[in-house]
Design a protein around this motif. Structure first.
Motif, mmCIF file in Angstrom:
data_model
loop_
_atom_site.group_PDB
_atom_site.id
_atom_site.type_symbol
_atom_site.label_atom_id
_atom_site.label_comp_id
_atom_site.label_asym_id
_atom_site.label_seq_id
_atom_site.Cartn_x
_atom_site.Cartn_y
_atom_site.Cartn_z
ATOM 1 N N THR A 91 0.822 -1.215 0.000
ATOM 2 C CA THR A 91 0.000 0.000 0.000
ATOM 3 C C THR A 91 0.853 1.261 0.000
ATOM 4 O O THR A 91 0.361 2.351 -0.269
ATOM 5 N N ARG A 103 2.646 6.542 -4.238
ATOM 6 C CA ARG A 103 1.914 6.324 -5.489
ATOM 7 C C ARG A 103 2.771 6.692 -6.695
ATOM 8 O O ARG A 103 3.702 7.495 -6.588
ATOM 9 N N VAL A 120 -4.351 11.720 -1.880
ATOM 10 C CA VAL A 120 -3.397 10.737 -2.419
ATOM 11 C C VAL A 120 -2.728 10.114 -1.197
ATOM 12 O O VAL A 120 -1.945 10.761 -0.498
ATOM 13 N N GLN A 148 -0.379 9.742 -10.492
ATOM 14 C CA GLN A 148 -1.487 10.004 -9.561
ATOM 15 C C GLN A 148 -1.409 11.398 -8.945
ATOM 16 O O GLN A 148 -2.418 12.057 -8.751
#
Length: 303
Positions: A13, A225, A221, A229
């Protein structure tokens, strides 16, 4: 059974989570004021995932710098080891391996041995020092934050120690005596304000970036990432933003950023990481750039 590192950083993640946080969102105004777009960035000096997005944020600044400001807020990743319940006897040692893995994942140099040799008791001291640095100007504070990150991730320096914070202050043009005074005074309250804002906005981990416009429309956000993004969030809120073409030659890149990791140089120059490494080694051999060699990768410096 695999034990979770105590700073719950998940590479899938790209998030480092704070222990025991509840997601509660209160109505708080975080609208952009100085530029069309604001990046409200909740971070922590010891957050490996935040170190992992430095290349993306540098590129965003070069391509869209005129359209946005970054407002740095400290989130308090490691209050103390006791805050994690004290169940994990590995303590800091469990972070050492995680950092080695995180460095490989993000292709950013991170030396986990710090947690075996001189572990930090808390990330609060460097966070408060950053709030003290902000009182001397945002630009200097951003340089100070970068410097203490280099210290901890590459140089294995314990940035909870005042002597290391004072050294970073001197190296980034801050008044170290003023920093110490603010560190022991008003910066403590400013840090508490950051923690309060983080709670109000439901921040549970880092990096957390709220992209907002002047009307307080916001996009979140969360975690590490891909570059696109961050770019898309900015363009969604400010479609008029035009991508700037910037010089990708090494002299221009080092003029913008006095230090770069191999990955950062690769992202900014458009090279593959392996190509960037060979090129930077050549430049160093020719005496055009400086180098700090760490166990897991180099930091390249403007001469």
């Amino acid at each position: 059974m695999e034990t979770k590192p105590m700073m719950h950083c998940n590479m899938e993640t790209g998030i480092c989570e704070i222990p025991g946080t509840q997601a509660t969102t209160e109505d708080t105004n975080i609208a952009a004021a100085k530029q069309p777009i604001k990046l409200l960035y909740f971070t922590d000096p010891i957050c490996s995932s935040c170190w992992g997005i430095d290349p993306q944020l540098k590129k965003l600044a070069l391509e869209y710098g005129p359209y946005f400001e970054i407002e740095y807020r400290m989130g308090g990743l490691l209050p103390s080891w006791e805050a994690y319940g004290g169940r994990d006897v590995n303590g800091p040692a469990s972070v050492a391996q995680h950092w080695e893995e995180a460095g490989a994942h993000y292709e950013m140099p991170i030396d986990g041995d710090l947690w075996l040799e001189d572990p930090l008791p808390s990330s609060y001291p460097p966070s408060i020092a950053f709030k003290a640095a902000q009182l001397q100007g945002e630009e200097k504070a951003a340089k100070f934050l970068r410097r203490i990150k280099e210290m901890i991730f590459l140089e294995k320096k314990n940035i909870a120690r005042w002597d290391n914070l004072a050294l970073a202050a001197e190296q980034t043009g801050l008044d170290a005596a003023q920093l110490k005074s603010d560190f022991e005074g008003k910066a403590v309250e400013l840090f508490q304000q950051d923690l309060t804002l983080a709670r109000q906005l439901g921040v549970r981990g880092f990096p957390t970036i709220f992209v907002t416009d002047e009307n307080d429309n916001r996009l979140l956000v969360y975690g590490s990432r891909p570059y696109e993004q961050y770019e898309q969030a900015l363009l969604q809120l400010h479609p008029e933003a035009k991508k700037q073409v910037y010089e990708t030659g090494y002299t221009s890149l080092f003029a913008n950023y006095s230090t770069l990791t191999t990955k950062e140089f690769a992202v900014l120059s458009g090279m593959k990481t392996s190509e960037a490494e060979e090129y930077l080694k050549e430049l160093h051999a020719e005496g055009r750039i400086g180098k700090y060699a760490s166990k897991n990768g180099a930091l390249w410096m403007k001469q």
